[in-house]
Write a protein that holds these residues in place. Structure first.
Motif, PDB file in Angstrom:
ATOM      1  N   THR A 168     -10.967   2.141  -4.762  1.00  0.00           N
ATOM      2  CA  THR A 168     -11.983   2.856  -3.978  1.00  0.00           C
ATOM      3  C   THR A 168     -13.372   2.458  -4.441  1.00  0.00           C
ATOM      4  OG1 THR A 168     -10.490   4.721  -3.721  1.00  0.00           O
ATOM      5  CG2 THR A 168     -12.829   5.133  -3.315  1.00  0.00           C
TER       6      THR A 168
ATOM      7  N   SER B 287       0.811  -1.226   0.000  1.00  0.00           N
ATOM      8  CA  SER B 287       0.000   0.000   0.000  1.00  0.00           C
ATOM      9  C   SER B 287       0.845   1.276   0.000  1.00  0.00           C
ATOM     10  CB  SER B 287      -0.924   0.008   1.215  1.00  0.00           C
ATOM     11  OG  SER B 287      -0.172   0.017   2.419  1.00  0.00           O
TER      12      SER B 287
ATOM     13  N   LYS C  76       4.209   2.720  -9.251  1.00  0.00           N
ATOM     14  CA  LYS C  76       3.974   3.116  -7.869  1.00  0.00           C
ATOM     15  C   LYS C  76       5.191   2.926  -6.964  1.00  0.00           C
ATOM     16  CE  LYS C  76       0.721   2.120  -4.080  1.00  0.00           C
ATOM     17  NZ  LYS C  76      -0.452   1.312  -3.689  1.00  0.00           N
TER      18      LYS C  76
ATOM     19  N   ALA D 241      -4.765   3.073  -6.127  1.00  0.00           N
ATOM     20  CA  ALA D 241      -5.586   3.444  -4.984  1.00  0.00           C
ATOM     21  C   ALA D 241      -6.980   3.893  -5.421  1.00  0.00           C
ATOM     22  CB  ALA D 241      -4.909   4.548  -4.190  1.00  0.00           C
ATOM     23  N   LYS D 242      -7.015   4.653  -6.532  1.00  0.00           N
ATOM     24  CA  LYS D 242      -8.298   5.142  -7.043  1.00  0.00           C
ATOM     25  C   LYS D 242      -9.165   4.011  -7.547  1.00  0.00           C
ATOM     26  CE  LYS D 242      -6.660   9.750  -8.323  1.00  0.00           C
ATOM     27  NZ  LYS D 242      -6.338  10.658  -9.428  1.00  0.00           N
TER      28      LYS D 242
ATOM     29  N   ASN E 208       4.290   3.627  -1.474  1.00  0.00           N
ATOM     30  CA  ASN E 208       4.831   3.949  -2.796  1.00  0.00           C
ATOM     31  C   ASN E 208       6.279   4.393  -2.661  1.00  0.00           C
ATOM     32  OD1 ASN E 208       4.953   6.941  -2.463  1.00  0.00           O
ATOM     33  ND2 ASN E 208       2.713   6.766  -2.392  1.00  0.00           N
TER      34      ASN E 208
ATOM     35  N   GLU F 237      -1.051   7.241  -8.034  1.00  0.00           N
ATOM     36  CA  GLU F 237      -2.297   7.106  -7.284  1.00  0.00           C
ATOM     37  C   GLU F 237      -3.338   6.245  -7.988  1.00  0.00           C
ATOM     38  OE1 GLU F 237      -2.703   8.104  -4.305  1.00  0.00           O
ATOM     39  OE2 GLU F 237      -0.930   9.359  -4.065  1.00  0.00           O
ATOM     40  N   LYS F 238      -3.030   5.710  -9.130  1.00  0.00           N
ATOM     41  CA  LYS F 238      -4.071   5.041  -9.919  1.00  0.00           C
ATOM     42  C   LYS F 238      -4.582   3.766  -9.277  1.00  0.00           C
ATOM     43  CE  LYS F 238      -3.313   7.027 -14.449  1.00  0.00           C
ATOM     44  NZ  LYS F 238      -2.925   6.826 -15.850  1.00  0.00           N
TER      45      LYS F 238
END
Length: 292
Positions: A291, A200, A254, A287-288, A202, A284-285
């Motif tokens: 979601t 999780s 990442k 993580a997005k 980076n 951040e891709k």
């Protein structure tokens, strides 16, 4: 006195720059007809003139008289008038996008497409670009980045970097950056993603950074990349290149690519003759996407 002539491609940032210079205390005149430039220069060059900083915007909007621009520049320099020419450049795709967003008509397009006007203008400006002292490629520049460079050059009187390098990390699963000039694949290194305590995180996190840089292969890669860039950059400048995008990719963009992009940026940033910035395109891709 400091006499600056701002010119270049329409839509590349000339008007924005004139506003920045005006805010910095320059007396600014935009779109003065070319035949009047010499008279204007003589007026502001008289002894004891109160005008110490002047910026003059000149571009193809002046019409047929623009063809005399290069001759006027040469005559001014022969007369000993100190002037600096700042040329603004941008690639065709960016210029077309800007014109579509503002819904403005290109001054040389007429009834033709924007692309046609840009091609005509680029051809007209070739002799001017050769005579320019400072060249800004705003294709990848944000307004605040442009302001920072203008402040350095015309307010703080620092040297302008005629080559600006962007180091960007990316994930191969999202595609190679379309504007990349040099692409490096670092998927040969062990992937922190397979460790639960780093998945999780980076490459900006110290735990991932320390892990990636613990391998001899990582340091060897950075040594070789730094050495290659030090060879390439001055040669790119000689060929007239003023914008370079160096892309470093791993699987997701990442961990490994972020770490090594940061590392090469830190190494190269000490070379003051060039300008550098950093961008992490895909950090951040993941993580997005996760979601809900």
């Amino acid at each position: 006195m400091r006499f600056v002539i701002v010119t270049g491609m329409s839509g590349a940032g000339k008007s924005t720059t004139l506003k920045m210079l005006e805010d910095a205390g320059y007396y600014c005149v935009d779109n003065l007809p070319v035949p009047l430039i010499k008279t204007f220069a003589d007026l502001i060059s008289v002894p004891n003139s109160e005008t110490e900083k002047v910026a003059l915007g000149v571009d193809v909007r002046t019409g047929h008289g623009f063809n005399e621009f290069t001759q006027v520049i040469k005559e001014l320099r022969q007369d000993g008038i100190p002037l600096e020419i700042v040329f603004f450049e941008s690639n065709d795709d960016v210029l077309i996008k800007r014109y579509k967003e503002t819904r403005r008509v290109h001054p040389l397009a007429g009834d033709d497409r924007v692309e046609t006007g840009i091609a005509r203008e680029r051809e007209m400006l070739k002799p001017v670009k050769i005579l320019s002292d400072h060249i800004f490629d705003t294709s990848q520049m944000l307004t605040r980045e442009l302001k920072s460079e203008i402040d350095k050059l015309f307010v703080k009187n620092k040297n302008h970097k005629n080559l600006f390098v962007t180091f960007t990390s990316f994930g191969f699963k999202y595609g190679i950056p379309s504007d990349a000039d040099l692409v490096f694949d670092v998927r040969f290194l062990p992937n922190p993603y397979y460790f639960e305590d780093m998945r999780s995180l980076n490459g900006n996190d110290s735990k991932v950074k320390d892990y990636v840089l613990s391998f001899n292969e990582s340091i060897a890669f950075l040594d070789k990349l730094e050495d290659m860039l030090l060879f390439l950059l001055p040669n790119y400048i000689l060929e007239g290149k003023n914008q370079l995008v160096v892309a470093i990719g791993c699987t997701g963009g990442k961990h490994r690519s972020v770490t090594l992009t940061n590392a090469i940026y830190e190494r190269m940033n000490k070379y003051e003759e060039y300008g550098f910035k950093i961008d992490h395109r895909d950090i951040e891709k993941d993580a997005k996407r996760k979601t809900p």
